[in-house]
Design an enzyme around this catalytic site. Structure first.
Site, PDB file in Angstrom:
ATOM      1  N   HIS A   4    -116.336  24.548 128.300  1.00  0.00           N
ATOM      2  CA  HIS A   4    -115.407  24.627 129.440  1.00  0.00           C
ATOM      3  C   HIS A   4    -114.728  23.274 129.684  1.00  0.00           C
ATOM      4  O   HIS A   4    -113.497  23.180 129.722  1.00  0.00           O
ATOM      5  CB  HIS A   4    -116.184  25.077 130.679  1.00  0.00           C
ATOM      6  CG  HIS A   4    -115.343  25.234 131.904  1.00  0.00           C
ATOM      7  ND1 HIS A   4    -114.823  26.436 132.306  1.00  0.00           N
ATOM      8  CD2 HIS A   4    -114.933  24.328 132.831  1.00  0.00           C
ATOM      9  CE1 HIS A   4    -114.113  26.266 133.419  1.00  0.00           C
ATOM     10  NE2 HIS A   4    -114.174  24.989 133.762  1.00  0.00           N
ATOM     11  N   GLU A   5    -115.535  22.222 129.822  1.00  0.00           N
ATOM     12  CA  GLU A   5    -114.955  20.898 130.109  1.00  0.00           C
ATOM     13  C   GLU A   5    -114.102  20.412 128.949  1.00  0.00           C
ATOM     14  O   GLU A   5    -113.091  19.725 129.146  1.00  0.00           O
ATOM     15  CB  GLU A   5    -116.061  19.881 130.427  1.00  0.00           C
ATOM     16  CG  GLU A   5    -116.916  20.209 131.660  1.00  0.00           C
ATOM     17  CD  GLU A   5    -116.120  20.429 132.934  1.00  0.00           C
ATOM     18  OE1 GLU A   5    -115.020  19.873 133.072  1.00  0.00           O
ATOM     19  OE2 GLU A   5    -116.599  21.197 133.804  1.00  0.00           O
ATOM     20  N   HIS A  65    -110.585  21.576 129.323  1.00  0.00           N
ATOM     21  CA  HIS A  65    -109.817  20.666 130.194  1.00  0.00           C
ATOM     22  C   HIS A  65    -109.389  19.416 129.413  1.00  0.00           C
ATOM     23  O   HIS A  65    -108.257  18.948 129.509  1.00  0.00           O
ATOM     24  CB  HIS A  65    -110.672  20.225 131.384  1.00  0.00           C
ATOM     25  CG  HIS A  65    -110.838  21.276 132.463  1.00  0.00           C
ATOM     26  ND1 HIS A  65    -109.772  21.849 133.104  1.00  0.00           N
ATOM     27  CD2 HIS A  65    -111.949  21.813 133.015  1.00  0.00           C
ATOM     28  CE1 HIS A  65    -110.219  22.717 134.022  1.00  0.00           C
ATOM     29  NE2 HIS A  65    -111.545  22.710 133.980  1.00  0.00           N
ATOM     30  N   GLU A  76    -107.071  25.125 134.614  1.00  0.00           N
ATOM     31  CA  GLU A  76    -108.216  26.027 134.522  1.00  0.00           C
ATOM     32  C   GLU A  76    -107.990  27.057 133.414  1.00  0.00           C
ATOM     33  O   GLU A  76    -108.955  27.501 132.774  1.00  0.00           O
ATOM     34  CB  GLU A  76    -108.446  26.704 135.880  1.00  0.00           C
ATOM     35  CG  GLU A  76    -109.762  27.444 136.001  1.00  0.00           C
ATOM     36  CD  GLU A  76    -111.004  26.531 136.062  1.00  0.00           C
ATOM     37  OE1 GLU A  76    -110.843  25.297 136.170  1.00  0.00           O
ATOM     38  OE2 GLU A  76    -112.123  27.077 135.979  1.00  0.00           O
TER      39      GLU A  76
END
Lengths: 494, 494
Positions: A262-263, A266, A292
């Protein structure tokens, strides 16, 4: 020097200060010893005041007017538009309101930490009331300056150009769809055996090696970033030096990997922002929903897909010496696509997550409008959870105290999570259509085709176009819930 | 607000920016991936310009004049004096000279890195000439503002109030004493067997545990600081959050420990600065000679004493599972007090170190005066080494390319190393006299009596008194070479 060149120089300096602040904030979370806290707060407050002053300077509107009359190409005009937008936000805020918000936010966040630990909403109520009063003041002054409703004026900080009227329509669609869909998914899930947990121990050193391998597979460049540890994982830093954090649980390697994926989503967005616009507003990430969308594309669309899990399962089995049915691709799919009615947003699966967001969106709009008294928040929370998810939290810790957002002053942020989830579904569907080998590549742990498409269609646009226009050019249509619903149907009822 | 209060606020903001810069510079050395370098340089340049602007602001001299007329107590008057001193330095420098120096320093340092690797002084000569020309300009403008000679004006940045006339007298004393003394020491040393090297492997993890234990014994507070790794060890950060670095050589644990003891000496000084003066110039470390006195007190006076080594030898033996004669206290003393004529300053023992410094002091004064052409530097270096130490370097890497100082613009810094060594000897002698159990405690790995004395007599003074006055109050006399010579005689010919 032209007025526009003077503005570019000023925004370049502001960006350097913000880059310094990003490092200081990463350091606070990942490196700083406790005793450095007060001094760090002072450093951050002083630098934020200087950065605000660079924009709030009375010279800026004159420079913007003069630059508007200069001959500028398309991209420079877009950059000037972003400058104006940043200036309106900064100039709308009286300096004493900026300072009061910073102090009230810090005080409320500190009170929230112990209130949450003790599950005692009343303990933080006075600080939250003080903070909300100031945020409503901010909403008023920005509403006047931006010619928006107070809530939309707050939303505009996180999602430039975002409108609650559009969110209302999209969320109404989802709110009508999800409860019945969730029932169907849970019924289907109940027909199958429960997934097997991955048992064993997962030493931190091995987890580190694994996530570094996954990040590299995703295209993360360790010459331009780091991965460290912090209590609350985040993605910070600047495009040329992205600082990710995670935390390692030696009893659970699975959620750790997905947290890092997830990170990293980003991080890849930041890293892919247009290099020729570094330090200028046109070179910034477009907004929180697009941000997001990049983390959720990686975590939800790609990361939890059967294709990628068919690479991840044997990779993790080799990393931890796992064997047997728990380490099969089939079991990884069952683990990664598990759906449950839960209390906690950050632990929610992608089917129930929107309900958490819709609840918060309704409540925060009512708070900003003055229609919901803060003392009534726990009751309204329980009512909303029951309506949207069919469960009510047993206490405030699992209810309205779980998220930091309001307690550090961020009203208007929550909807971007679900806008991001829908954007991710729409982008991923377009990327798959345009890139026939995308899923084959994921099945070999190769994110390059997916990343290449995102780099071209999303990252490289920076803030040169509005969010909606980036999405329309990338996918051929404006944002709606169709692709998201189609994705959920295919994955959970397909 | 009074003029003095306004000044305090301004210096508080400047200190916060400098604290932010200290974190950014630590991060660059210890954490930053290579790809973050350009962006970091921009952040640092922007923040340094803002910090300089806070002082160079034309409002400052008026505030200083007005504050001088206000009723202030002793400490506030001292603080105001330090403000004036900082202002004179900043205001003397035209903004374009500040920028030109930063750029020329960065260019020269970069050229020096490859010139040193290739041992090719000529490759960096053009950049060094450009930089020296700017530093001489800085020396001229500061000399006029400070009413000092050009060299003393540069020295004053590192050693406020330092005068080359006083240094000349002290260094002449040392230069007369050391060559004969060195002959005697080497003759005495030759009578004994060579020390045994510590053989074996010294895994980084074990070295980390050992140095953390040594730092804790010395009084380092890990709630207010960290130890990390960097190519060139240093002590950075701020008093409430001191950031040390070291590097681990798995074939040599011995020099690593002493490197950490040295940097911890710097760290303890920073940490002991008066808390009530945080963020004000009176709360800063007094100057580089006093700073170096604190690292050398710990490394040379205490660390290499037979007393401390009698604790360190068994402690290190236990840490690495060492046994046999190499791990005896006697052998540790022989290793820690070994004297050799060498080419490299940073590897020099305390007997030959002053010769390295005296050479550089003579050369840098000649460069600033225009009496030494840079093209002649390698020859002058060889000549000076032969005269002072009896050895001439075989190449420039082991000669005039070894130190970074001139190549990043620091002329006027070198003498503070040897002033620091003499100050350390004088302070340590006074501490021992005043604290009968000081050496007994060191023999148990307990630095508390020594640290307590330094905290009281040196650290807590901050910059409330001039260096000479701090030393006079602490030791009863001004700085001279007596204590240093007595220390050398006792340790090496005793």
């Amino acid at each position: 020097m032209s007025a526009y060149a003077e503005l570019k120089d000023r925004f370049h300096r502001r960006s350097a200060i913000e880059g310094a602040l990003a490092t200081l904030q990463w350091d606070r979370a990942a490196m700083m010893p406790r005793g450095g806290s007060d001094a760090r707060s002072e450093q951050v407050a002083v630098l934020e005041t200087i950065a605000h002053g660079l924009l709030a300077d009375p010279a800026v509107p004159d420079l913007i007017s003069a630059a508007t009359a200069e001959h500028l190409g398309f991209a420079d005009r877009a950059n000037l538009g972003e400058m104006r937008h940043a200036w309106v936000h900064a100039a709308a805020m009286p300096a004493d309101l900026v300072g009061a918000l910073a102090r009230a936010g810090a005080a409320c966040e500190m009170a929230w930490r112990s209130a949450r630990a003790n599950s005692d909403f009343k303990a933080v109520l006075p600080q939250l009331q003080a903070l909300l009063a100031l945020v409503r003041e901010e909403a008023q002054v920005k509403a006047a300056a931006l010619n928006l409703s107070p809530y939309d004026a707050l939303l505009d900080s996180y999602e430039p150009g975002g409108k609650s009227a559009e969110i209302d329509a999209i969320f109404a669609d989802l709110a009508a769809f999800l409860p019945g869909f969730l029932d169907d998914v849970l019924a289907r899930q109940a027909e199958k055996p429960d997934p097997l947990p991955l048992t064993g121990s997962f030493p931190t050193a091995k987890q580190k090696a694994l996530v570094a391998r996954v990040m590299t597979a995703m295209g993360f460049d360790f010459e331009h970033g780091r991965l460290d540890e912090s209590a609350h994982p985040f993605c910070g830093g600047i495009p040329d030096d992205v600082r990710l954090t995670t935390r390692y649980d030696e009893t659970d390697a699975f959620s750790g990997v997905f947290g890092v994926i997830h990170e990293t989503g980003h991080a890849l967005y930041e890293r892919g922002l247009p290099a020729e616009w570094r330090g200028q507003p046109a070179g910034n990430a477009r907004g929180m929903s697009l941000h997001e969308s990049q983390s959720l594309t990686m975590e939800m669309q790609a990361g939890r897909s059967r294709a990628f899990l068919s690479w991840l399962a044997p990779t993790m089995a080799a990393a931890f010496g796992g064997s047997g049915p728990a380490w099969s691709v089939e079991n990884f799919v069952a683990l990664a696509q598990r759906v449950e009615r839960g209390f906690i947003r950050v632990e929610a699966d992608e089917v129930t997550y929107p309900a958490h967001v819709i609840l918060r969106y309704r409540l925060e709009r009512a708070m900003i409008a003055g229609d919901l008294k803060l003392a009534d928040l726990p009751g309204a929370w329980a009512e909303g959870m029951t309506e949207l998810l069919g469960v009510a939290p047993p206490d405030d810790r699992l209810g309205c105290l779980q998220d930091i957002h309001w307690y550090d002053g961020a009203w208007g942020y929550f909807p971007t999570y679900t806008l991001g989830a829908m954007t991710a579904a729409q982008l991923f569907a377009a990327a798959k259509t345009a890139t026939p080998n995308l899923e084959e590549a994921l099945a070999m742990g190769d994110f390059r085709p997916l990343l290449k498409w995102m780099r071209t269609h999303v990252h490289a646009e920076g803030s040169l176009l509005p969010t909606g226009e980036i999405l329309r050019r990338a996918t051929g249509k404006p944002l709606d819930a169709k692709a998201f619903k189609a994705h959920l149907r295919a994955r959970y009822l397909g």
